[in-house]
Design an enzyme around this catalytic site. Structure first.
Site, PDB file in Angstrom:
ATOM      1  N   GLU A  62      40.041  32.337  35.133  1.00 42.22           N
ATOM      2  CA  GLU A  62      41.179  33.143  34.698  1.00 42.22           C
ATOM      3  C   GLU A  62      42.308  32.281  34.125  1.00 42.22           C
ATOM      4  O   GLU A  62      43.179  31.816  34.856  1.00 42.22           O
ATOM      5  CB  GLU A  62      41.720  33.985  35.866  1.00 42.22           C
ATOM      6  CG  GLU A  62      42.880  34.880  35.475  1.00 42.22           C
ATOM      7  CD  GLU A  62      43.373  35.773  36.609  1.00 42.22           C
ATOM      8  OE1 GLU A  62      44.364  36.494  36.398  1.00 42.22           O
ATOM      9  OE2 GLU A  62      42.770  35.747  37.705  1.00 42.22           O
ATOM     10  N   LYS A  78      38.086  35.833  32.712  1.00 42.54           N
ATOM     11  CA  LYS A  78      39.103  36.851  32.982  1.00 42.54           C
ATOM     12  C   LYS A  78      40.372  36.481  32.223  1.00 42.54           C
ATOM     13  O   LYS A  78      41.252  35.798  32.748  1.00 42.54           O
ATOM     14  CB  LYS A  78      39.378  36.966  34.488  1.00 42.54           C
ATOM     15  CG  LYS A  78      40.427  38.028  34.822  1.00 42.54           C
ATOM     16  CD  LYS A  78      40.572  38.259  36.316  1.00 42.54           C
ATOM     17  CE  LYS A  78      41.682  39.263  36.595  1.00 42.54           C
ATOM     18  NZ  LYS A  78      41.787  39.624  38.027  1.00 42.54           N
TER      19      LYS A  78
END
Length: 341
Positions: A178, A220
């Site tokens: 992420e 992500k």
């Protein structure tokens, strides 16, 4: 242990048609703030009840393939005495775990951040595996100003994300990577695209250097949006800008891109995902969701910390998950927001 086989099975479950991932992995300060916004006290019992409520929502397994938990939740049980990760697994939902230890200042920069938690990560992962977690998440952040992110921040954050992903895969656990470009600021959409492309480009260069198996990871990312203080373009324009960056930076070998909601409202996050799945052009990856606030805010508003409201809260969760499932297939319409939970 067949590490690759285990990760391939986990990826297949996480990317199954029409489903996405719930991020219920807020740290103590974050969950305290989120709950207090609805007048709910962040006690251990309230956190247990709430995250159990999410994991045991009847029917949500049709729309949610995995839930990322905070460390505390792995050891907690439902009201029926079933450990929460096991309750997920019984519903066909894969339990996951946030493994980073939060942000700290990156020395030598103008207040930029680096994420900590690599020390003893392998040992911690062994424990999380025993508790039932099969995938992991690590978040780094990039703030946009006229002078940031710096090259040092881009390269150092990428190196940390890649080291984390390699350690996770060494345990047979799927890493969610992420790299979040924050919405805070007054930058325009073009500047967000520039920074997002630079961040993701550095991340994938580092992932290759650390020999991370791209087929067994999930990205992500943020969506490409202007800063919070700027007018919001159409969902189609944001989708086009986001997809342009992804096509430039994300190899087709990556099976799934599960977006964070990053300060958007529940409706905005769903509409943006829907627009990307309706857009023209190649999309070699699954485009799905891994939302936190955009999925949970209506649930917390319905729950209000009262056990008697569990049914209403679960209905709110089910509705939000279903609408995002439709958006994952490009089948969402804003009028659906008016339908009853």
């Amino acid at each position: 242990m067949d590490r690759i086989g285990q990760m391939e099975r986990t990826i297949a479950r996480l990317t199954s048609p029409g489903r996405g991932i719930l991020a219920a992995d807020e740290s103590y300060p974050t969950i305290t703030k989120r709950l207090s916004d609805h007048g709910i006290e962040s006690t251990e019992e309230n956190r247990r009840f709430y995250r159990s409520l999410l994991a045991t929502t009847p029917g949500v397994e049709a729309y949610v393939s995995g839930i990322i938990f905070f460390e505390e939740t792995l050891g907690q049980k439902t009201d029926e005495g079933v450990r929460i990760p096991e309750a997920c697994d019984r519903q066909g939902i894969v339990p996951g775990i946030k493994v980073d230890k939060g942000l700290t200042e990156l020395p030598g920069t103008d207040g930029e951040k680096i994420t900590q938690g690599l020390d003893n990560l392998g040992d911690r992962l062994d424990g999380y595996l025993e508790q039932g977690a099969l995938f992991t998440k690590w978040r780094n952040v990039y703030a946009i100003t006229p002078s940031t992110p710096s090259r040092q921040a881009l390269e150092t954050n990428a190196e940390v994300l890649a080291r984390y992903a390699a350690i996770a895969q060494s345990r047979g656990m799927v890493p969610i990577v992420e790299p979040e470009v924050l919405m805070d600021g007054d930058h325009d959409m073009a500047r967000c695209a520039e920074v997002t492309e630079a961040a993701q480009g550095a991340v994938f260069e580092a992932l290759r250097r650390h020999r991370v198996t791209l087929e067994c990871m999930i990205l992500k990312p943020n969506m490409v949006l202007p800063g919070k203080s700027q007018p919001r373009p159409s969902v189609e324009a944001c989708a086009e800008a986001t997809l342009k960056v992804l096509r430039r930076t994300v190899p087709a070998a990556v099976p799934s891109i599960n977006f964070l909601s990053g300060g958007q409202t529940s409706e905005e996050a769903t509409a943006h995902l829907n627009a990307m799945n309706r857009a023209d052009g190649p999309r070699p990856w699954v485009l799905s969701f891994s939302y936190s606030r955009a999925l949970q805010n209506p649930v917390q508003a319905a729950w209000q910390g009262d056990p008697a409201n569990q049914g209403a809260a679960q209905k709110a969760f089910l509705k939000r998950a279903r609408l995002n499932s439709l958006a994952r297939n490009g089948q969402y319409e804003p009028a659906m927001e008016q339908e009853s939970a």
